[in-house]
Design a protein around this motif. Structure first.
Motif, PDB file in Angstrom:
ATOM      1  N   ILE A 177       0.836  -1.211   0.000  1.00  0.00           N
ATOM      2  CA  ILE A 177       0.000   0.000   0.000  1.00  0.00           C
ATOM      3  C   ILE A 177       0.868   1.256   0.000  1.00  0.00           C
ATOM      4  O   ILE A 177       0.567   2.242  -0.695  1.00  0.00           O
ATOM      5  CB  ILE A 177      -0.952  -0.011   1.213  1.00  0.00           C
ATOM      6  CG1 ILE A 177      -1.948  -1.175   1.099  1.00  0.00           C
ATOM      7  CG2 ILE A 177      -1.694   1.314   1.327  1.00  0.00           C
ATOM      8  CD1 ILE A 177      -2.845  -1.314   2.303  1.00  0.00           C
ATOM      9  N   ALA A 178       1.963   1.219   0.771  1.00  0.00           N
ATOM     10  CA  ALA A 178       2.846   2.385   0.848  1.00  0.00           C
ATOM     11  C   ALA A 178       3.470   2.699  -0.511  1.00  0.00           C
ATOM     12  O   ALA A 178       3.512   3.867  -0.937  1.00  0.00           O
ATOM     13  CB  ALA A 178       3.943   2.132   1.881  1.00  0.00           C
ATOM     14  N   TYR A 180       2.202   1.895  -3.365  1.00  0.00           N
ATOM     15  CA  TYR A 180       1.118   2.319  -4.253  1.00  0.00           C
ATOM     16  C   TYR A 180       0.778   3.792  -4.017  1.00  0.00           C
ATOM     17  O   TYR A 180       0.565   4.550  -4.970  1.00  0.00           O
ATOM     18  CB  TYR A 180      -0.110   1.443  -4.020  1.00  0.00           C
ATOM     19  CG  TYR A 180      -1.297   1.818  -4.875  1.00  0.00           C
ATOM     20  CD1 TYR A 180      -1.369   1.393  -6.209  1.00  0.00           C
ATOM     21  CD2 TYR A 180      -2.331   2.594  -4.354  1.00  0.00           C
ATOM     22  CE1 TYR A 180      -2.463   1.740  -7.000  1.00  0.00           C
ATOM     23  CE2 TYR A 180      -3.421   2.946  -5.144  1.00  0.00           C
ATOM     24  CZ  TYR A 180      -3.482   2.513  -6.459  1.00  0.00           C
ATOM     25  OH  TYR A 180      -4.552   2.869  -7.239  1.00  0.00           O
ATOM     26  N   VAL A 181       0.727   4.207  -2.743  1.00  0.00           N
ATOM     27  CA  VAL A 181       0.423   5.607  -2.418  1.00  0.00           C
ATOM     28  C   VAL A 181       1.528   6.528  -2.912  1.00  0.00           C
ATOM     29  O   VAL A 181       1.272   7.632  -3.421  1.00  0.00           O
ATOM     30  CB  VAL A 181       0.221   5.757  -0.898  1.00  0.00           C
ATOM     31  CG1 VAL A 181       0.109   7.237  -0.509  1.00  0.00           C
ATOM     32  CG2 VAL A 181      -1.023   5.005  -0.445  1.00  0.00           C
ATOM     33  N   LEU A 182       2.768   6.091  -2.786  1.00  0.00           N
ATOM     34  CA  LEU A 182       3.903   6.890  -3.258  1.00  0.00           C
ATOM     35  C   LEU A 182       4.067   6.836  -4.769  1.00  0.00           C
ATOM     36  O   LEU A 182       4.976   7.491  -5.312  1.00  0.00           O
ATOM     37  CB  LEU A 182       5.189   6.403  -2.575  1.00  0.00           C
ATOM     38  CG  LEU A 182       5.260   6.591  -1.057  1.00  0.00           C
ATOM     39  CD1 LEU A 182       6.515   5.938  -0.494  1.00  0.00           C
ATOM     40  CD2 LEU A 182       5.227   8.069  -0.686  1.00  0.00           C
ATOM     41  N   LYS A 183       3.212   6.040  -5.430  1.00  0.00           N
ATOM     42  CA  LYS A 183       3.222   5.904  -6.890  1.00  0.00           C
ATOM     43  C   LYS A 183       4.573   5.415  -7.387  1.00  0.00           C
ATOM     44  O   LYS A 183       5.148   5.928  -8.362  1.00  0.00           O
ATOM     45  CB  LYS A 183       2.855   7.231  -7.556  1.00  0.00           C
ATOM     46  CG  LYS A 183       1.438   7.691  -7.232  1.00  0.00           C
ATOM     47  CD  LYS A 183       1.088   8.986  -7.940  1.00  0.00           C
ATOM     48  CE  LYS A 183      -0.347   9.409  -7.603  1.00  0.00           C
ATOM     49  NZ  LYS A 183      -0.732  10.676  -8.277  1.00  0.00           N
TER      50      LYS A 183
END
Length: 222
Positions: A177-178, A180-183
């Protein structure tokens, strides 16, 4: 039988001091009432010995770093003695956890791994290996911890290890998830870690299905 000249009491066994006033007893000793705790004395000696060695290392490193300005390596631009102190304090904390009663194997392992990973992360940041630590070392250690907790949960009859097994799923999901959030593209090691966490969770349901449900209900109060 020995006696205390100040408390005017008689004391059996081979005690050297009065149990009330701690004054030296008079008279002749008798046979020992209770067996000697040789194991505790041995553990106490080794704990004091390692604590003495730790303090010698701390004092020596502070002296070489702050007073003599000796670098850890030629390009070292930080006070390396602080890292050593940090590691030694973490080591002492782990030793205390090991001696504390009521600590099951999963709990000791989880706390120790989290502490070591924090220390490694800080060390890697200052030494310059943070990327290697995040992308390779950390996911492999997490996977090894997951597998160990799975084994403990299978062997543990009390169910105390189940909560640490269930956290494996959360530990495997959060890094993905981390990223993914940081792209950013999730590294292969973390993807494997995610799959391992799901596989172990499925294994827990297959082998200990009822215990998994009970643990979830107990933790979530449902």
């Amino acid at each position: 039988m020995k006696n205390c000249p100040y408390c005017n009491i008689k004391v059996g066994g081979d005690l050297k001091k009065c149990p009330f006033c701690q004054s030296r007893l008079a008279g002749e000793a008798e046979d020992r009432y209770f067996p000697t705790q040789t194991i505790l004395k041995l553990q106490s000696f080794f704990y004091k010995l390692q604590l003495f060695i730790v303090w010698i290392i701390i004092i020596t490193s502070i002296g070489l770093d702050f007073f003599f300005g000796l670098p850890l390596y030629p390009s070292c631009k930080f006070h390396w003695s602080l890292l050593i102190i940090m590691w030694l304090l973490a080591f002492e904390f782990t030793i205390i956890r090991l001696f504390k009663k009521g600590m099951n194997a999963s709990r000791v392992l989880s706390i120790s791994v989290v502490l070591v990973m924090i220390m490694l992360g800080i060390t890697a940041y200052y030494v310059g290996f943070l990327k290697i630590f995040v992308y390779w070392v950390l996911p492999n250690v997490v996977m090894a911890t997951m597998v160990a907790n799975f084994v403990f949960s299978m062997l543990d009859k009390s169910g105390n290890a189940m909560v640490y097994l269930l956290t494996n799923l959360l530990i495997g999901i959060l890094p993905y998830i981390a990223f993914y959030v940081l792209k950013r593209n999730c590294p292969l090691e973390w993807i494997i870690c995610l799959l391992v966490s799901f596989a172990l969770f499925v294994g827990a349901i297959i082998f200990r299905g009822r215990e998994v449900v009970n643990e979830i209900q107990r933790r979530l109060s449902v």
